[in-house]
Design a protein around this motif. Sequence first.
Motif, PDB file in Angstrom:
ATOM      1  N   ASN A   1       0.837  -1.206   0.000  1.00 46.64           N
ATOM      2  CA  ASN A   1       0.000   0.000   0.000  1.00 46.64           C
ATOM      3  C   ASN A   1       0.871   1.256   0.000  1.00 46.64           C
ATOM      4  O   ASN A   1       0.577   2.221  -0.706  1.00 46.64           O
ATOM      5  CB  ASN A   1      -0.936   0.009   1.207  1.00 46.64           C
ATOM      6  N   ALA A   2       1.958   1.257   0.792  1.00 53.69           N
ATOM      7  CA  ALA A   2       2.860   2.412   0.853  1.00 53.69           C
ATOM      8  C   ALA A   2       3.539   2.636  -0.495  1.00 53.69           C
ATOM      9  O   ALA A   2       3.655   3.780  -0.955  1.00 53.69           O
ATOM     10  CB  ALA A   2       3.902   2.210   1.961  1.00 53.69           C
ATOM     11  N   VAL A   3       3.972   1.567  -1.139  1.00 59.95           N
ATOM     12  CA  VAL A   3       4.632   1.688  -2.444  1.00 59.95           C
ATOM     13  C   VAL A   3       3.659   2.249  -3.478  1.00 59.95           C
ATOM     14  O   VAL A   3       3.999   3.155  -4.251  1.00 59.95           O
ATOM     15  CB  VAL A   3       5.221   0.325  -2.900  1.00 59.95           C
ATOM     16  N   HIS A   4       2.431   1.733  -3.500  1.00 60.83           N
ATOM     17  CA  HIS A   4       1.428   2.228  -4.451  1.00 60.83           C
ATOM     18  C   HIS A   4       1.167   3.721  -4.229  1.00 60.83           C
ATOM     19  O   HIS A   4       1.068   4.488  -5.196  1.00 60.83           O
ATOM     20  CB  HIS A   4       0.124   1.439  -4.346  1.00 60.83           C
ATOM     21  N   MET A   5       1.070   4.107  -2.961  1.00 58.47           N
ATOM     22  CA  MET A   5       0.824   5.506  -2.645  1.00 58.47           C
ATOM     23  C   MET A   5       2.022   6.364  -3.082  1.00 58.47           C
ATOM     24  O   MET A   5       1.846   7.427  -3.676  1.00 58.47           O
ATOM     25  CB  MET A   5       0.558   5.691  -1.149  1.00 58.47           C
ATOM     26  N   ALA A   6       3.236   5.896  -2.798  1.00 65.21           N
ATOM     27  CA  ALA A   6       4.440   6.637  -3.176  1.00 65.21           C
ATOM     28  C   ALA A   6       4.499   6.817  -4.697  1.00 65.21           C
ATOM     29  O   ALA A   6       4.767   7.921  -5.187  1.00 65.21           O
ATOM     30  CB  ALA A   6       5.684   5.912  -2.672  1.00 65.21           C
ATOM     31  N   ILE A   7       4.239   5.761  -5.433  1.00 65.10           N
ATOM     32  CA  ILE A   7       4.273   5.829  -6.891  1.00 65.10           C
ATOM     33  C   ILE A   7       3.239   6.825  -7.409  1.00 65.10           C
ATOM     34  O   ILE A   7       3.529   7.660  -8.269  1.00 65.10           O
ATOM     35  CB  ILE A   7       4.077   4.427  -7.515  1.00 65.10           C
ATOM     36  N   SER A   8       2.034   6.754  -6.838  1.00 64.28           N
ATOM     37  CA  SER A   8       0.968   7.642  -7.329  1.00 64.28           C
ATOM     38  C   SER A   8       1.259   9.118  -7.033  1.00 64.28           C
ATOM     39  O   SER A   8       0.751   9.991  -7.728  1.00 64.28           O
ATOM     40  CB  SER A   8      -0.392   7.222  -6.759  1.00 64.28           C
ATOM     41  N   TYR A   9       2.096   9.400  -6.027  1.00 68.88           N
ATOM     42  CA  TYR A   9       2.441  10.791  -5.712  1.00 68.88           C
ATOM     43  C   TYR A   9       3.847  11.160  -6.179  1.00 68.88           C
ATOM     44  O   TYR A   9       4.380  12.208  -5.807  1.00 68.88           O
ATOM     45  CB  TYR A   9       2.300  11.056  -4.209  1.00 68.88           C
ATOM     46  N   GLY A  10       4.455  10.299  -6.977  1.00 66.01           N
ATOM     47  CA  GLY A  10       5.752  10.610  -7.561  1.00 66.01           C
ATOM     48  C   GLY A  10       6.918  10.570  -6.590  1.00 66.01           C
ATOM     49  O   GLY A  10       7.933  11.224  -6.798  1.00 66.01           O
ATOM     50  N   ILE A  11       6.794   9.804  -5.526  1.00 62.15           N
ATOM     51  CA  ILE A  11       7.881   9.668  -4.560  1.00 62.15           C
ATOM     52  C   ILE A  11       8.712   8.454  -4.962  1.00 62.15           C
ATOM     53  O   ILE A  11       8.183   7.357  -5.133  1.00 62.15           O
ATOM     54  CB  ILE A  11       7.328   9.513  -3.128  1.00 62.15           C
ATOM     55  N   GLY A  12      10.022   8.660  -5.131  1.00 63.50           N
ATOM     56  CA  GLY A  12      10.910   7.612  -5.602  1.00 63.50           C
ATOM     57  C   GLY A  12      11.275   6.614  -4.520  1.00 63.50           C
ATOM     58  O   GLY A  12      11.063   6.843  -3.324  1.00 63.50           O
ATOM     59  N   GLN A  13      11.864   5.502  -4.952  1.00 56.82           N
ATOM     60  CA  GLN A  13      12.246   4.430  -4.030  1.00 56.82           C
ATOM     61  C   GLN A  13      13.258   4.913  -2.999  1.00 56.82           C
ATOM     62  O   GLN A  13      13.173   4.551  -1.831  1.00 56.82           O
ATOM     63  CB  GLN A  13      12.812   3.238  -4.798  1.00 56.82           C
ATOM     64  N   GLU A  14      14.209   5.741  -3.441  1.00 58.60           N
ATOM     65  CA  GLU A  14      15.238   6.232  -2.517  1.00 58.60           C
ATOM     66  C   GLU A  14      14.617   7.026  -1.366  1.00 58.60           C
ATOM     67  O   GLU A  14      14.966   6.826  -0.200  1.00 58.60           O
ATOM     68  CB  GLU A  14      16.236   7.105  -3.284  1.00 58.60           C
ATOM     69  N   GLU A  15      13.677   7.892  -1.706  1.00 62.77           N
ATOM     70  CA  GLU A  15      13.010   8.689  -0.668  1.00 62.77           C
ATOM     71  C   GLU A  15      12.154   7.801   0.236  1.00 62.77           C
ATOM     72  O   GLU A  15      12.116   7.981   1.454  1.00 62.77           O
ATOM     73  CB  GLU A  15      12.159   9.778  -1.322  1.00 62.77           C
ATOM     74  N   LEU A  16      11.488   6.831  -0.356  1.00 63.42           N
ATOM     75  CA  LEU A  16      10.678   5.896   0.430  1.00 63.42           C
ATOM     76  C   LEU A  16      11.568   5.075   1.363  1.00 63.42           C
ATOM     77  O   LEU A  16      11.223   4.851   2.528  1.00 63.42           O
ATOM     78  CB  LEU A  16       9.862   4.982  -0.495  1.00 63.42           C
ATOM     79  N   ASP A  17      12.740   4.648   0.853  1.00 59.62           N
ATOM     80  CA  ASP A  17      13.704   3.923   1.690  1.00 59.62           C
ATOM     81  C   ASP A  17      14.151   4.783   2.873  1.00 59.62           C
ATOM     82  O   ASP A  17      14.275   4.290   3.998  1.00 59.62           O
ATOM     83  CB  ASP A  17      14.932   3.506   0.872  1.00 59.62           C
ATOM     84  N   GLU A  18      14.384   6.074   2.618  1.00 62.22           N
ATOM     85  CA  GLU A  18      14.791   6.992   3.692  1.00 62.22           C
ATOM     86  C   GLU A  18      13.705   7.095   4.759  1.00 62.22           C
ATOM     87  O   GLU A  18      13.998   7.084   5.953  1.00 62.22           O
ATOM     88  CB  GLU A  18      15.082   8.382   3.129  1.00 62.22           C
ATOM     89  N   ILE A  19      12.471   7.206   4.305  1.00 64.10           N
ATOM     90  CA  ILE A  19      11.342   7.306   5.245  1.00 64.10           C
ATOM     91  C   ILE A  19      11.272   6.041   6.096  1.00 64.10           C
ATOM     92  O   ILE A  19      11.151   6.101   7.321  1.00 64.10           O
ATOM     93  CB  ILE A  19      10.011   7.530   4.495  1.00 64.10           C
ATOM     94  N   LEU A  20      11.361   4.881   5.439  1.00 64.29           N
ATOM     95  CA  LEU A  20      11.285   3.610   6.156  1.00 64.29           C
ATOM     96  C   LEU A  20      12.442   3.485   7.147  1.00 64.29           C
ATOM     97  O   LEU A  20      12.241   3.085   8.299  1.00 64.29           O
ATOM     98  CB  LEU A  20      11.279   2.436   5.179  1.00 64.29           C
ATOM     99  N   SER A  21      13.650   3.843   6.717  1.00 58.88           N
ATOM    100  CA  SER A  21      14.813   3.777   7.617  1.00 58.88           C
ATOM    101  C   SER A  21      14.626   4.677   8.827  1.00 58.88           C
ATOM    102  O   SER A  21      14.899   4.276   9.961  1.00 58.88           O
ATOM    103  CB  SER A  21      16.089   4.181   6.870  1.00 58.88           C
ATOM    104  N   TYR A  22      14.153   5.880   8.580  1.00 62.13           N
ATOM    105  CA  TYR A  22      13.920   6.819   9.683  1.00 62.13           C
ATOM    106  C   TYR A  22      12.888   6.266  10.669  1.00 62.13           C
ATOM    107  O   TYR A  22      13.103   6.266  11.877  1.00 62.13           O
ATOM    108  CB  TYR A  22      13.465   8.180   9.140  1.00 62.13           C
ATOM    109  N   LEU A  23      11.775   5.789  10.132  1.00 58.28           N
ATOM    110  CA  LEU A  23      10.718   5.251  10.999  1.00 58.28           C
ATOM    111  C   LEU A  23      11.207   4.046  11.789  1.00 58.28           C
ATOM    112  O   LEU A  23      10.884   3.879  12.962  1.00 58.28           O
ATOM    113  CB  LEU A  23       9.484   4.880  10.169  1.00 58.28           C
TER     114      LEU A  23
END
Length: 128
Positions: free
Chosen positions: A98-120
């Motif tokens: 669900n997070a990946v689908h949301m990130a893709i639909s809002y133009g957020i790249g894998q690197e930024e998503l990885d950063e968010i996940l690492s931070y959390l």
Amino acid sequence: MNIIISNQSDLPIYEQIAESFKEKILSGEISGGELLPSIRSLAKDLRISVITTKRAYEELEKEGFIETIPGKGCFVKTKSSELLREEVLRKIEEHLINAVHMAISYGIGQEELDEILSYLYEEGGRHE
């Protein structure tokens, strides 16, 4: 047994009950071999139909979380830790999809998503 039913939920009541038990089993709050409340007792506590409670228990049994022993009641199945781990991983994957689908639909790249996940993850899941 603390089970909360929401009238606002899109899930039917029996699914809410089943999901609540699954979460308690997967988290270890309810352990293998533990006796669950009787169908009638749970229905009375939750102020719902016995049929609804029975359907929740049937779902849990069908999915391998509990077993019914005639004349004794419903018990949490004793699963190996590996099976429990697989179930937890499956749930995590669902949320990440669900997070990946949301990130893709809002133009957020894998690197930024990885950063968010690492931070959390570093914060231990605390969200302010």
